[in-house]
Design an enzyme around this catalytic site. Structure first.
Site, PDB file in Angstrom:
ATOM      1  CG  ASN A  89      -0.345  -0.128   2.534  1.00  0.00           C
ATOM      2  OD1 ASN A  89       0.672  -0.803   2.695  1.00  0.00           O
ATOM      3  ND2 ASN A  89      -0.934   0.497   3.545  1.00  0.00           N
ATOM      4  CG  MET A  90       2.590   2.616  -2.564  1.00  0.00           C
ATOM      5  SD  MET A  90       2.993   2.629  -4.346  1.00  0.00           S
ATOM      6  CE  MET A  90       3.663   4.291  -4.539  1.00  0.00           C
ATOM      7  CD  GLU A  91      -1.288   5.314   4.181  1.00  0.00           C
ATOM      8  OE1 GLU A  91      -1.924   4.346   4.624  1.00  0.00           O
ATOM      9  OE2 GLU A  91      -0.620   6.094   4.913  1.00  0.00           O
ATOM     10  CD  GLU A 104      -5.601  -6.152  -1.182  1.00  0.00           C
ATOM     11  OE1 GLU A 104      -6.250  -6.722  -0.293  1.00  0.00           O
ATOM     12  OE2 GLU A 104      -5.202  -4.960  -1.079  1.00  0.00           O
ATOM     13  CB  CYS A 129     -10.932  -3.008   1.724  1.00  0.00           C
ATOM     14  SG  CYS A 129     -10.242  -2.184   0.276  1.00  0.00           S
ATOM     15  CB  CYS A 132      -8.882  -4.522  -2.805  1.00  0.00           C
ATOM     16  SG  CYS A 132      -7.688  -3.265  -2.325  1.00  0.00           S
TER      17      CYS A 132
END
Length: 294
Positions: A89-91, A104, A129, A132
Site C-alpha cells: 500500500n502507498m499513501e 492488492e 477491502c 480492492c
C-alpha cells in the site's frame, strides 16, 4: 540488497535466505521473481507456491509507504506465467485519501505493467477491502482469482464478492490485463512523452474511452510509465499516475525524486486526469508537469 528489506530479511528461514540472496542482492532487483527464479527458490527452500508466496509477504510489505496510517500491507500477485509480483500500500501526504493505492491494486498493476496477461492468485496479509475486491473484479480472470490469507483456506474472488457487479453487466468484453493497443500517435519525440503515449495506448478505459498514460523521470534519469485502469464501478479506477508511482516505488525509487512528468490523454476526453495528476505530483515536490494530448 535494498535497505528497506533488511529487517524482514533477518526474520526469514535460513534456507529461504540462501535461495533468495542472489536475487534480492541484484543491483536492480525489480520486486518480482520470474517463473524460473520461483522454481529455483522452491527447489532450494522446499516450499510450494502457496507457502513461498506467504513467506515473501514480509518483503513485499517492506515496500509500503504509509506516512498517514502507518499500517503496512503487502501482497504477492501470482501470474499465469509463473512470475511472482510484489505489491504494497502507498499513501501520499497533502492530497485526498482517494489517491491512496491499496496493496492488492499495487501487486495487480505491477504485474500488468510488467507484461503479465493473467493472474491465478493473490496472497495478502490482511483481508481485501471492498474497494480492492471490486478493483480485482475487472480482471480477465474474474471471479476465479484465488485469494490466500494467513490462517484461512484459499477462496475465490467470487466467494469474497458474491452477486458482483462487473464488466459483463455493462456488456464489456475487453477486460483488465487483456492485451490492447489503441494506436494513438504523437509527433513529439521526447522519450518521456513517448513513454506516456505508449502507456496510454495500453490503458484500460472501456467505459469512458478516456485512455491515458503518465511517465515520470527521476533525478537519476530513469523513466517509469503507468496506464489508466478503469473499473466498471468507476470509483475503484486506478489513475495512470498511481500506476507509474507503483512501478517507481516497488522497484526502490524515491517518489520524492521525480524531476519531471508527462500526462498523455485525449484532447476531447470525457474525463481528464490532469488536475489530480498535477496536484499529486506537486505534493510530491515535482512542479515540471506537462500535459500532451492526442
Amino acid at each position: 540488497m535494498q535497505a528497506r528489506f533488511h529487517t524482514s530479511w533477518a526474520e526469514l528461514p535460513a534456507s529461504l535466505q540462501f535461495a533468495l540472496e542472489p536475487i534480492l542482492s541484484a543491483e536492480n532487483f525489480p520486486a518480482m521473481l520470474t517463473a524460473e527464479q520461483v522454481k529455483t527458490v522452491k527447489n532450494i527452500s522446499g516450499l510450494d507456491d502457496d507457502a513461498l508466496a506467504f513467506a515473501l509477504l514480509p518483503l513485499a510489505t517492506a515496500c509500503a509507504l504509509t506516512p498517514i496510517s502507518h499500517f503496512n500491507v503487502g501482497a504477492i500477485a501470482r501470474g499465469k506465467s509463473g512470475n511472482f509480483y510484489f505489491g504494497a500500500n502507498m499513501e501520499f501526504r497533502g492530497v485526498p485519501l482517494q489517491q491512496t493505492i491499496h496493496a492488492e491494486q499495487c501487486a495487480v498493476t505491477h504485474a500488468w505493467l510488467r507484461g503479465e496477461t493473467n493472474l491465478v492468485a493473490i496472497t495478502v496479509n490482511y483481508t481485501p477491502c471492498g474497494h480492492c475486491r471490486q478493483f480485482m473484479n475487472e480482471l480477465n480472470c474474474g471471479s476465479e482469482l484465488h485469494i490466500h490469507l494467513p490462517g484461512r483456506p484459499p477462496s475465490t474472488l467470487g466467494q469474497y464478492l458474491p452477486d458482483s457487479f462487473g464488466p459483463t453487466d455493462l456488456a464489456i468484453t475487453t477486460l483488465l490485463m487483456d492485451p490492447v493497443n489503441h494506436g494513438y500517435t504523437l509527433a513529439e519525440t521526447d522519450p518521456l512523452t513517448q513513454a506516456a503515449l505508449n502507456a496510454a495506448n495500453h490503458s484500460h478505459a472501456p467505459y469512458s474511452q478516456s485512455h491515458s498514460g503518465v511517465a515520470l523521470e527521476t533525478t537519476n534519469g530513469k523513466i517509469y510509465a503507468g496506464r489508466y485502469a478503469e473499473n466498471a464501478a468507476f470509483n475503484p479506477s486506478l489513475p495512470p499516475l498511481q500506476a507509474a508511482l507503483i512501478l517507481a516505488n516497488i522497484t526502490g525509487e524515491n517518489c520524492a525524486s521525480i524531476r519531471r512528468a508527462v500526462l498523455v490523454e485525449g484532447h476531447n476526453a470525457v474525463t481528464s486526469q490532469w488536475d489530480t495528476t498535477l496536484a499529486t505530483l506537486n505534493a510530491l515536490g515535482c512542479s515540471a508537469v506537462k500535459r500532451v494530448t492526442f
